[in-house]
Scaffold this motif. Structure first.
Motif, short mmCIF file in Angstrom:
data_model
loop_
_atom_site.label_atom_id
_atom_site.label_comp_id
_atom_site.label_asym_id
_atom_site.label_seq_id
_atom_site.Cartn_x
_atom_site.Cartn_y
_atom_site.Cartn_z
N ARG A 54 0.85 -1.18 0.00
CA ARG A 54 0.00 0.00 0.00
C ARG A 54 0.89 1.24 0.00
N VAL A 55 0.64 2.14 -0.95
CA VAL A 55 1.36 3.41 -0.96
C VAL A 55 0.79 4.24 0.19
N ILE A 56 1.65 4.61 1.13
CA ILE A 56 1.16 5.33 2.32
C ILE A 56 1.41 6.84 2.24
N ARG A 57 2.41 7.25 1.45
CA ARG A 57 2.62 8.69 1.26
C ARG A 57 3.63 8.91 0.14
N ARG A 58 3.72 10.14 -0.28
CA ARG A 58 4.73 10.54 -1.26
C ARG A 58 5.70 11.48 -0.58
N ASP A 59 6.96 11.31 -0.91
CA ASP A 59 8.00 12.12 -0.31
C ASP A 59 8.90 12.59 -1.43
N GLY A 60 8.70 13.82 -1.88
CA GLY A 60 9.45 14.30 -3.05
C GLY A 60 9.03 13.49 -4.26
N GLY A 61 10.00 12.94 -4.97
CA GLY A 61 9.71 12.12 -6.13
C GLY A 61 9.58 10.64 -5.82
N MET A 62 9.48 10.30 -4.54
CA MET A 62 9.43 8.89 -4.15
C MET A 62 8.06 8.53 -3.55
N CYS A 63 7.68 7.27 -3.75
CA CYS A 63 6.50 6.72 -3.08
C CYS A 63 6.99 5.89 -1.91
N ILE A 64 6.39 6.09 -0.76
CA ILE A 64 6.70 5.27 0.40
C ILE A 64 5.62 4.19 0.46
N VAL A 65 6.07 2.94 0.41
CA VAL A 65 5.14 1.81 0.31
C VAL A 65 5.31 0.90 1.53
N ARG A 66 4.20 0.53 2.13
CA ARG A 66 4.22 -0.43 3.24
C ARG A 66 3.97 -1.82 2.66
N LEU A 67 4.86 -2.75 2.96
CA LEU A 67 4.77 -4.13 2.49
C LEU A 67 4.47 -5.05 3.66
N ARG A 68 3.62 -6.05 3.42
CA ARG A 68 3.32 -7.04 4.44
C ARG A 68 3.37 -8.41 3.78
N ALA A 69 4.30 -9.25 4.21
CA ALA A 69 4.46 -10.60 3.64
C ALA A 69 4.95 -11.55 4.72
N GLY A 70 4.34 -12.72 4.79
CA GLY A 70 4.79 -13.74 5.74
C GLY A 70 4.80 -13.28 7.18
N GLY A 71 3.89 -12.39 7.55
CA GLY A 71 3.84 -11.92 8.93
C GLY A 71 4.78 -10.76 9.23
N ALA A 72 5.67 -10.43 8.30
CA ALA A 72 6.61 -9.32 8.50
C ALA A 72 6.10 -8.08 7.77
N GLU A 73 6.42 -6.91 8.30
CA GLU A 73 6.02 -5.65 7.69
C GLU A 73 7.24 -4.76 7.53
N SER A 74 7.31 -4.07 6.40
CA SER A 74 8.43 -3.16 6.16
C SER A 74 7.96 -2.03 5.26
N GLU A 75 8.80 -1.01 5.15
CA GLU A 75 8.52 0.10 4.24
C GLU A 75 9.67 0.25 3.28
N ILE A 76 9.32 0.60 2.04
CA ILE A 76 10.33 0.88 1.03
C ILE A 76 10.01 2.20 0.36
N ALA A 77 11.00 2.78 -0.28
CA ALA A 77 10.82 4.00 -1.07
C ALA A 77 11.21 3.67 -2.50
N ALA A 78 10.37 4.12 -3.44
CA ALA A 78 10.64 3.82 -4.84
C ALA A 78 10.10 4.94 -5.72
N ARG A 79 10.79 5.19 -6.83
CA ARG A 79 10.31 6.18 -7.80
C ARG A 79 9.10 5.64 -8.56
N THR A 80 9.10 4.35 -8.85
CA THR A 80 8.01 3.72 -9.59
C THR A 80 7.52 2.52 -8.81
#
Length: 85
Positions: A54-80
């Motif tokens: 789920r894209v949770i916010r935009r920061d400049g030219g990046m999308c901050i995405v929350r990932l949930r897989a196998g019980g673990a949760e993390s966030e990543i930043a990506a242009r696309t």
């Protein structure tokens, strides 16, 4: 494996529409998904199967995405970001 089509017909409870599309092609979803994953990973993209994203916010030219897989949760930043389900 793609099939050749020359028109697209859309049928809904409210009506029907036909659009001519000479030279068109159709491919099943599982084949399309496999081709997209193969092309993306060949280009260096990290593919995370069976992952809620789920894209949770935009920061400049990046999308901050929350990932949930196998019980673990993390966030990543990506242009696309491509989230397909």
């Amino acid at each position: 494996r793609a099939g050749v089509v020359d028109r697209v017909e859309i049928i809904t409870p409210r009506g029907r529409a036909t659009m001519r599309h000479p030279g068109g092609a159709v491919i099943d979803r599982s084949s399309l998904d496999a081709m997209l994953v193969d092309s993306a990973t060949d280009a260096g993209v990290r593919f995370v199967p069976e992952c809620a994203a789920r894209v949770i916010r935009r920061d400049g030219g990046m999308c901050i995405v929350r990932l949930r897989a196998g019980g673990a949760e993390s966030e990543i930043a990506a242009r696309t970001v491509v989230i397909a389900d």
